[in-house]
Design an enzyme around this catalytic site. Sequence first.
Site, PDB file in Angstrom:
ATOM      1  N   TYR A 126       0.824  -1.215   0.000  1.00  0.00           N
ATOM      2  CA  TYR A 126       0.000   0.000   0.000  1.00  0.00           C
ATOM      3  C   TYR A 126       0.858   1.265   0.000  1.00  0.00           C
ATOM      4  O   TYR A 126       0.357   2.358  -0.303  1.00  0.00           O
ATOM      5  CB  TYR A 126      -0.929   0.044   1.226  1.00  0.00           C
ATOM      6  CG  TYR A 126      -1.946  -1.056   1.323  1.00  0.00           C
ATOM      7  CD1 TYR A 126      -2.118  -1.999   0.300  1.00  0.00           C
ATOM      8  CD2 TYR A 126      -2.749  -1.164   2.451  1.00  0.00           C
ATOM      9  CE1 TYR A 126      -3.054  -3.010   0.417  1.00  0.00           C
ATOM     10  CE2 TYR A 126      -3.690  -2.176   2.571  1.00  0.00           C
ATOM     11  CZ  TYR A 126      -3.830  -3.099   1.554  1.00  0.00           C
ATOM     12  OH  TYR A 126      -4.763  -4.103   1.687  1.00  0.00           O
ATOM     13  N   HIS A 154       0.355 -12.009   2.363  1.00  0.00           N
ATOM     14  CA  HIS A 154      -0.670 -11.261   1.622  1.00  0.00           C
ATOM     15  C   HIS A 154      -1.461 -12.131   0.635  1.00  0.00           C
ATOM     16  O   HIS A 154      -2.686 -12.025   0.540  1.00  0.00           O
ATOM     17  CB  HIS A 154      -0.027 -10.081   0.886  1.00  0.00           C
ATOM     18  CG  HIS A 154      -0.970  -8.961   0.638  1.00  0.00           C
ATOM     19  ND1 HIS A 154      -0.595  -7.641   0.616  1.00  0.00           N
ATOM     20  CD2 HIS A 154      -2.310  -8.941   0.403  1.00  0.00           C
ATOM     21  CE1 HIS A 154      -1.638  -6.868   0.376  1.00  0.00           C
ATOM     22  NE2 HIS A 154      -2.692  -7.637   0.239  1.00  0.00           N
TER      23      HIS A 154
END
Length: 274
Positions: free
Chosen positions: A54, A112
């Site tokens: 991010y 992730h």
Amino acid sequence: MINILNEKYIMNNNLEIPKVGLGTYKLTNELEGVELIKAAITAGYRLIDTAKVYENHKIIARAIKECDVKRKDLFITSKIWNKDHKYEDAKLAIDTILNELELDYIDLILVHWPTKYRNECYKALEEAVEEGKVKSIGVSNYQKHHIEELISICKIKPVINQIELHPALRNQEVVNTCKKHNILVESWGTMIRGKCFEIEQIKKLALKYNKSEPQICLRWAYQNGYVIIPKTSKPSRVVENTMIYDFQLNDEDIDLINSINEFRDGPDPDNFNF
């Protein structure tokens, strides 16, 4: 007044996680990001969900420093991105996350996506727990077979599986697998990334309860016992996303939601970024 931001689940390692948190995907403008996170913390949010990919760890670090809240009262989640899943890369990524967030420990770190090196990454996370760098570890986007494989080899059971989960993707097989192994389920994309406004069944329920379509989706996930991390770029929505305690979806409503044709809005975990 009921405040769902004070509610918590107990994970399988006996540590607590807030039931509701702030998602920060695409929150990359420093000024706007800091103000939004500060507004969320002021409103009572204590769970902040981020990820290495991010690219906003430093924004979160600044916002935390500018808020009058004790570290022990915050719950920070990050994730190790796919390119860093080899063992040595994962070890380095954990240290990078700590440095960028300017924290002594992370409450929760996730793998992730289930890449082919996922087990190497998880081994690094287990060691990070033993070293005191991370309190809890888990996974993200794991399907049933990924979970069963991990359970068979891990030393530390994952506390959570964060998956795409919303009224248009109920993902029951994965949910049932997590429940079987006492792994909490966390919903991402709960509001179907804005597509909730286009689905007739959700629109009907929003009208029925005088709520927004996102609130219907969030209530559905909350009522199912999932951790929810709604994201928004607007401070006004930070509070609105928590105003889901004053109504309850009944059996008829659930049947209506279950009539939505399921579709995956995000990547397929079995065919993503290998």
